[in-house]
Design a protein around this motif. Structure first.
Motif, PDB file in Angstrom:
ATOM      1  N   ARG A  31       0.822  -1.202   0.000  1.00  0.00           N
ATOM      2  CA  ARG A  31       0.000   0.000   0.000  1.00  0.00           C
ATOM      3  C   ARG A  31       0.856   1.253   0.000  1.00  0.00           C
ATOM      4  NH1 ARG A  31      -2.669  -0.974   5.044  1.00  0.00           N
ATOM      5  NH2 ARG A  31      -2.911   1.267   5.221  1.00  0.00           N
ATOM      6  N   SER A  32       0.260   2.290  -0.513  1.00  0.00           N
ATOM      7  CA  SER A  32       0.896   3.588  -0.490  1.00  0.00           C
ATOM      8  C   SER A  32       1.251   3.943   0.956  1.00  0.00           C
ATOM      9  CB  SER A  32      -0.087   4.605  -1.060  1.00  0.00           C
ATOM     10  OG  SER A  32       0.535   5.827  -1.160  1.00  0.00           O
ATOM     11  N   GLY A  57       1.509   8.127  -2.111  1.00  0.00           N
ATOM     12  CA  GLY A  57       1.392   8.144  -3.567  1.00  0.00           C
ATOM     13  C   GLY A  57       2.581   8.795  -4.234  1.00  0.00           C
ATOM     14  N   ARG A  60       5.303   6.937  -8.415  1.00  0.00           N
ATOM     15  CA  ARG A  60       4.290   6.727  -9.459  1.00  0.00           C
ATOM     16  C   ARG A  60       4.838   6.039 -10.696  1.00  0.00           C
ATOM     17  NH1 ARG A  60      -0.053  11.590  -8.765  1.00  0.00           N
ATOM     18  NH2 ARG A  60      -0.329  11.120  -6.572  1.00  0.00           N
ATOM     19  N   TYR A  79      -0.443   0.949  -3.854  1.00  0.00           N
ATOM     20  CA  TYR A  79      -1.868   0.886  -4.201  1.00  0.00           C
ATOM     21  C   TYR A  79      -2.696   1.289  -2.992  1.00  0.00           C
ATOM     22  CZ  TYR A  79      -1.131  -3.621  -1.865  1.00  0.00           C
ATOM     23  OH  TYR A  79      -0.772  -4.587  -0.967  1.00  0.00           O
ATOM     24  N   TYR A  81      -4.381   4.029  -2.086  1.00  0.00           N
ATOM     25  CA  TYR A  81      -4.456   5.365  -1.496  1.00  0.00           C
ATOM     26  C   TYR A  81      -5.784   5.999  -1.872  1.00  0.00           C
ATOM     27  CZ  TYR A  81      -3.245  10.190  -0.391  1.00  0.00           C
ATOM     28  OH  TYR A  81      -3.236  11.460   0.125  1.00  0.00           O
ATOM     29  N   VAL A  84      -6.492   9.533  -4.299  1.00  0.00           N
ATOM     30  CA  VAL A  84      -6.159   9.786  -5.706  1.00  0.00           C
ATOM     31  C   VAL A  84      -7.428   9.660  -6.565  1.00  0.00           C
ATOM     32  CG1 VAL A  84      -3.773   8.990  -5.498  1.00  0.00           C
ATOM     33  CG2 VAL A  84      -5.523   7.394  -6.258  1.00  0.00           C
ATOM     34  N   LYS A  86      -9.956   8.693  -9.706  1.00  0.00           N
ATOM     35  CA  LYS A  86     -10.219   7.402 -10.346  1.00  0.00           C
ATOM     36  C   LYS A  86      -9.263   7.152 -11.501  1.00  0.00           C
ATOM     37  CE  LYS A  86     -14.901   5.738  -9.653  1.00  0.00           C
ATOM     38  NZ  LYS A  86     -16.284   5.898 -10.077  1.00  0.00           N
ATOM     39  N   GLU A  88      -6.260   8.412 -11.938  1.00  0.00           N
ATOM     40  CA  GLU A  88      -4.918   8.184 -11.434  1.00  0.00           C
ATOM     41  C   GLU A  88      -4.806   6.762 -10.859  1.00  0.00           C
ATOM     42  OE1 GLU A  88      -2.266   9.665 -11.819  1.00  0.00           O
ATOM     43  OE2 GLU A  88      -0.915   8.941 -10.250  1.00  0.00           O
ATOM     44  N   ARG A  89      -5.847   6.339 -10.161  1.00  0.00           N
ATOM     45  CA  ARG A  89      -5.827   4.993  -9.590  1.00  0.00           C
ATOM     46  C   ARG A  89      -5.740   3.930 -10.689  1.00  0.00           C
ATOM     47  NH1 ARG A  89     -10.001   3.748  -5.025  1.00  0.00           N
ATOM     48  NH2 ARG A  89      -9.313   5.874  -4.747  1.00  0.00           N
ATOM     49  N   GLU A  93      -2.726   1.224 -11.280  1.00  0.00           N
ATOM     50  CA  GLU A  93      -3.016  -0.194 -11.408  1.00  0.00           C
ATOM     51  C   GLU A  93      -2.427  -0.758 -12.693  1.00  0.00           C
ATOM     52  OE1 GLU A  93      -7.185  -0.850  -9.512  1.00  0.00           O
ATOM     53  OE2 GLU A  93      -6.989  -2.222 -11.235  1.00  0.00           O
ATOM     54  N   ASP A 122      -7.214  -4.899  -0.156  1.00  0.00           N
ATOM     55  CA  ASP A 122      -6.234  -4.710  -1.246  1.00  0.00           C
ATOM     56  C   ASP A 122      -4.993  -5.572  -1.013  1.00  0.00           C
ATOM     57  OD1 ASP A 122      -7.642  -2.899  -2.789  1.00  0.00           O
ATOM     58  OD2 ASP A 122      -6.783  -1.137  -1.806  1.00  0.00           O
TER      59      ASP A 122
END
Ligand code: GTP
Ligand code: MG
Length: 206
Positions: A31-32, A57, A60, A79, A81, A84, A86, A88-89, A93, A122
């Motif tokens: 995770r971030s 985040g 990147r 991942y 966070y 951010v 949608k 950017e997410r 991914e 996650d």
């Protein structure tokens, strides 16, 4: 294995920029803000080889480092966070799956989870994704310095159970701050890879 030399290679936005060749490679995922960049700095004894920040985040791109002129360490974007967008997410991914699906020289994944908390959905998804890909996985509980001594065993058990860890997969609790358990982390991270690196060098000498 002790790290005597560490170099930044490249921040790759797509697989076309990944370093070529077939050096052994270990990737850090989680995770971030869990501490991926910090663990790379603490293992290499460098203050700012990988960029650390209080802003989740931060990472990147796929950052590649070369260890002892022979092994790659990879710092992947975090991942999960919440803050951010949608778009950017989806982009993060895409960067992560592109790496896992196309990086043939990947030997091992180190999944970092916060040692203080129960792993998130996650995290659970990431562990099972790594297992499905059949890549050896080491789990590290980060920020061990924030735990009381009597919480360590208990939290380790919660992490194991929540992730549904296979008995053969190891978990090590670690602190990038105090460097407690650094020897064990180094040992597990590079196990089997120095031999592979030497074999590769001999093959390319011929
Ligand atoms: P992203 O790049 O955003 O995905 O984050 P990351 O997983 O690379 O985390 P990073 O290494 O940047 O660390 C995030 C924050 O946690 C920073 O403020 C670090 O100083 C802190 N941190 C990382 N490891 C430790 C640790 O072992 N102990 C403590 N107390 N803080 C830590
Ligand atoms: Mg980072």
């Amino acid at each position: 294995m002790e790290i005597v030399k560490s170099d930044f290679l490249i921040s790759a936005a797509s697989r076309a920029q990944y370093p070529a060749g077939d050096r052994p490679e270990v990737a850090f995922i989680g995770r971030s803000n869990v501490g991926k960049s910090s663990i790379i700095n603490s293992l290499t004894n460098r203050k700012a080889l990988a960029r650390v920040s209080n802003t989740p985040g931060r990472t990147r791109l796929v950052n590649f480092f070369l260890i002892n002129d022979s092994i790659h360490l990879v710092d992947l974007p975090g991942y999960g966070y919440a803050k951010v967008s949608k778009t950017e997410r989806a982009n993060l991914e895409r960067i992560i799956t592109e790496y896992f699906e196309h990086r043939r020289s990947l030997d091992k994944v180190i999944l970092l989870v916060d040692s203080r908390h129960k792993p998130t959905p996650d995290d659970v998804g990431m562990y099972s994704y790594i297992r499905r890909m059949g890549i050896p996985c080491l789990v590290i509980g980060t920020k061990l310095d924030k735990l009381k001594r009597n919480e360590i065993r208990k939290n380790e058990k919660v992490i194991r159970e929540t992730l549904g860890m296979h008995p053969e997969d190891r978990i090590i609790m670690y602190s990038s701050l105090s460097k407690e358990n650094r020897e064990a982390v180094l040992e597990e991270t590079f196990q089997g890879l120095t031999e592979k690196a030497e074999a590769g060098e001999e093959a390319s000498d011929q």
